[in-house]
Enzyme design. Structure first.
Site, short mmCIF file in Angstrom:
data_model
loop_
_atom_site.label_atom_id
_atom_site.label_comp_id
_atom_site.label_asym_id
_atom_site.label_seq_id
_atom_site.Cartn_x
_atom_site.Cartn_y
_atom_site.Cartn_z
N LEU A 185 3.37 1.93 -3.97
CA LEU A 185 1.94 2.14 -3.77
C LEU A 185 1.67 2.43 -2.30
CD1 LEU A 185 2.25 -0.75 -5.71
CD2 LEU A 185 0.00 0.11 -6.26
N ASP A 186 0.71 3.33 -2.04
CA ASP A 186 0.29 3.50 -0.65
C ASP A 186 -0.43 2.22 -0.25
OD1 ASP A 186 -1.81 4.11 -2.44
OD2 ASP A 186 -2.95 4.97 -0.79
N LYS A 187 -0.15 1.76 0.98
CA LYS A 187 -0.56 0.40 1.36
C LYS A 187 -2.02 0.28 1.71
CE LYS A 187 0.48 -1.15 5.45
NZ LYS A 187 -0.84 -1.56 5.97
#
Length: 256
Positions: free
Chosen positions: A117-119
């Site tokens: 996941l993009d943070k």
């Protein structure tokens, strides 16, 4: 925005496109169904021929047997089950705030063993907060934070805002900073209570000719923990570190 350009309109379009898309399994089922339909019709014709040629049944009864064979052999469930499952699944997901881009994604979820996941802003709040204070010259953490926050008041950087917010949350009264200077890509310099501060990355200290005096190891440890460490120098000498990091959302664990 209006109509289909709104966020809700785009979500509706996404769900509809997902329901209309075909998963790899559905394409396979469609190909198999195309072959099996021919088999089913052939079975019906053979049944009709057999009852007509080798029995005394009349035409209507032979046709009834032939139609029965076609109905039983036709793979209608094979062609209908997958798109029905996809449509129902994506619809239920949408009602639970889960949006699926296409049927292939839905089918592939069962084989996943890792998720990336993009943070920023997804699992995290999206704004940094001060996590660590380390004073190397005998000052208290609050005094170090007071000096740094006082200098950072003039900066619009998100890390600066996090430092000022942390000081105010601790009830620390800030002083006015003089000679504020933002150094692009490095940090900032300012004067607080007659003391010259330099706050930023290691390149800023190097540019100012200041030795980190053992702070590099602490900064490396903080970096490995996913935190952004800022060096603090007072009157030309390293004075400590302030670290900040984006905070994980309270709901992230349940979402995962």
């Amino acid at each position: 925005k209006i109509g289909a350009d709104t966020a809700l309109g785009q979500i509706i379009d996404l769900v509809q496109r997902a329901q209309n898309s075909k998963a790899p399994g559905q394409r396979l089922a469609d190909r198999a169904a195309g072959v099996l339909v021919i088999v089913a019709i052939s079975a019906g014709l053979l049944t009709f021929a057999a009852w007509t040629l080798f029995s005394d049944e009349d035409f209507i009864r032979s046709l009834t047997f032939a139609i029965s064979a076609v109905v039983i052999a036709c793979p209608d469930a094979l062609g209908l089950a997958t798109p029905t499952a996809v449509a129902v699944g994506t619809g239920i997901g949408a009602r639970h705030n889960i949006l699926i881009k296409d049927a292939a994604t839905l089918e592939g979820v069962g084989a996943l063993d890792a998720i990336a996941l993009d943070k920023t802003g997804t699992l995290t709040v999206g704004e940094p907060a001060v996590t660590d204070l380390f004073a190397s010259d005998g000052r208290s953490d609050d005094e170090l934070l007071r000096l740094v926050a006082s200098a950072e008041q003039g900066s619009e950087h998100p890390l600066a805002a996090a430092i000022v917010r942390a000081a105010r949350e601790r009830g620390i009264e800030l002083a006015e900073a003089d000679s504020f200077e933002a150094v692009a890509g490095h940090g900032l310099k300012a004067t607080v209570d007659g003391q010259r501060l330099a706050i930023g990355n290691a390149r800023l200290l190097e540019h100012e000719g200041i030795s980190p005096d053992g702070l590099a190891e602490h900064a490396e440890r903080l970096a490995q923990e996913g935190k952004t460490a800022m060096y603090v120098a007072l009157d030309g000498e390293a004075a400590g570190l302030v670290a900040a990091a984006d905070q994980i959302r309270p709901s992230a664990h349940a979402a995962i």
